[in-house]
Design a protein around this motif. Structure first.
Motif, short mmCIF file in Angstrom:
data_model
loop_
_atom_site.label_atom_id
_atom_site.label_comp_id
_atom_site.label_asym_id
_atom_site.label_seq_id
_atom_site.Cartn_x
_atom_site.Cartn_y
_atom_site.Cartn_z
N ILE A 6 0.69 -1.43 0.17
CA ILE A 6 0.37 -0.23 -0.06
C ILE A 6 0.61 1.59 0.11
N LEU A 50 -2.60 -1.22 -3.81
CA LEU A 50 -3.67 0.20 -2.74
C LEU A 50 -2.74 1.51 -3.04
N ASN A 98 -12.30 2.20 -7.35
CA ASN A 98 -12.20 3.01 -6.41
C ASN A 98 -13.29 2.95 -5.05
N CYS A 114 -10.52 -0.98 2.68
CA CYS A 114 -8.91 -1.58 2.28
C CYS A 114 -8.70 -3.25 1.81
N LEU A 117 -10.75 -4.13 -1.36
CA LEU A 117 -9.96 -3.51 -2.97
C LEU A 117 -9.01 -3.71 -3.33
N LEU A 118 -7.96 -4.46 -1.78
CA LEU A 118 -7.22 -5.18 -2.44
C LEU A 118 -7.04 -6.91 -2.63
#
Length: 224
Positions: A6, A50, A98, A114, A117-118
């Motif tokens: 990240i 990310l 996003n 998080c 999205l990951l």
């Protein structure tokens, strides 16, 4: 779930502690950077999965640079942290996967956004309880028990033990352990790993210590 990297872009320090909490909750490494050091961070040779944008204090020039970097690298997923009072000016990259979150959001929501999205569509996070012989690790509360008695570990001792125990049967070099456990920002030498391994072994007792194997010329392995 696989290890992810990240990139945090923030001109303040308000999210540094949150990032440390996130690093221990998820299998991630985090590189913090600012508007001034952004170009150095993206040219460091690391691939990021990310980008987290703390919008407070970020200028249009920085946002344009981030947009270009994200799009030039396959539209890296981006999580934007925004003040509730500034939602009307919310800036999200035009393409890619996003999301945004309010700066007032709690730790649990931040972690979930998080993770989504990951690891989109992947398996659920592993159980919060890891059991090996007479040892129990509670990943949610950062606690370790031997024969149901709590073990007094420092945060880094816990982090090293929990990382090895949740990634068994694979040897990790000291350099990799520094990167994965201490993070990008750590500048110390590899002897730190040896010192922490020795302390962990002494605290968990001989039965669990026997699982932490020294691989000569490489580093350490947690043997099941």
């Amino acid at each position: 779930m696989h290890h992810k990297n990240i990139l945090l872009i923030s001109n303040g320090s308000r999210y540094l502690e949150r990032m440390r909490e996130l690093k221990h909750a998820l299998d991630v490494s985090i590189l913090p950077t600012t508007s001034d050091t952004f170009s150095q961070a993206v040219s460091s040779g690391h691939d990021f999965d990310l980008v987290i944008l703390d919008m407070q204090g970020l200028g249009k020039e920085t946002l344009a640079s981030v947009d270009s970097y994200v799009s030039d690298n396959g539209f890296i997923p981006t999580l934007v942290i925004q003040e509730e009072s500034a939602l009307s000016s919310l800036h999200l990259p035009a393409q890619g996967r996003n999301d945004f979150i309010l700066s007032s959001a709690g730790e649990a929501e931040f972690e979930v956004r998080c993770a989504l999205l990951l690891w989109p569509g992947e398996e659920s996070a592993p159980s919060d309880i890891v059991t090996v012989d007479n040892m129990t690790i509670n990943l949610a509360t950062y606690q370790v028990y031997i024969d149901e008695q709590p073990v007094d570990l420092t945060l880094m001792e816990y982090s090293l033990l929990s990382f090895l125990a949740t990634h068994p049967s694979r040897a990790y070099s000291r350099e990799t352990l520094l990167h994965r456990v201490w993070g990008f920002e750590y500048c110390g030498g590899t002897r730190t790993v040896d010192v922490h391994i020795r302390r962990v072994r002494s605290k968990v007792g001989p039965q669990i210590a026997s699982h932490i194997v020294t691989v000569r010329g490489v580093g350490y392995l947690f043997k099941l």
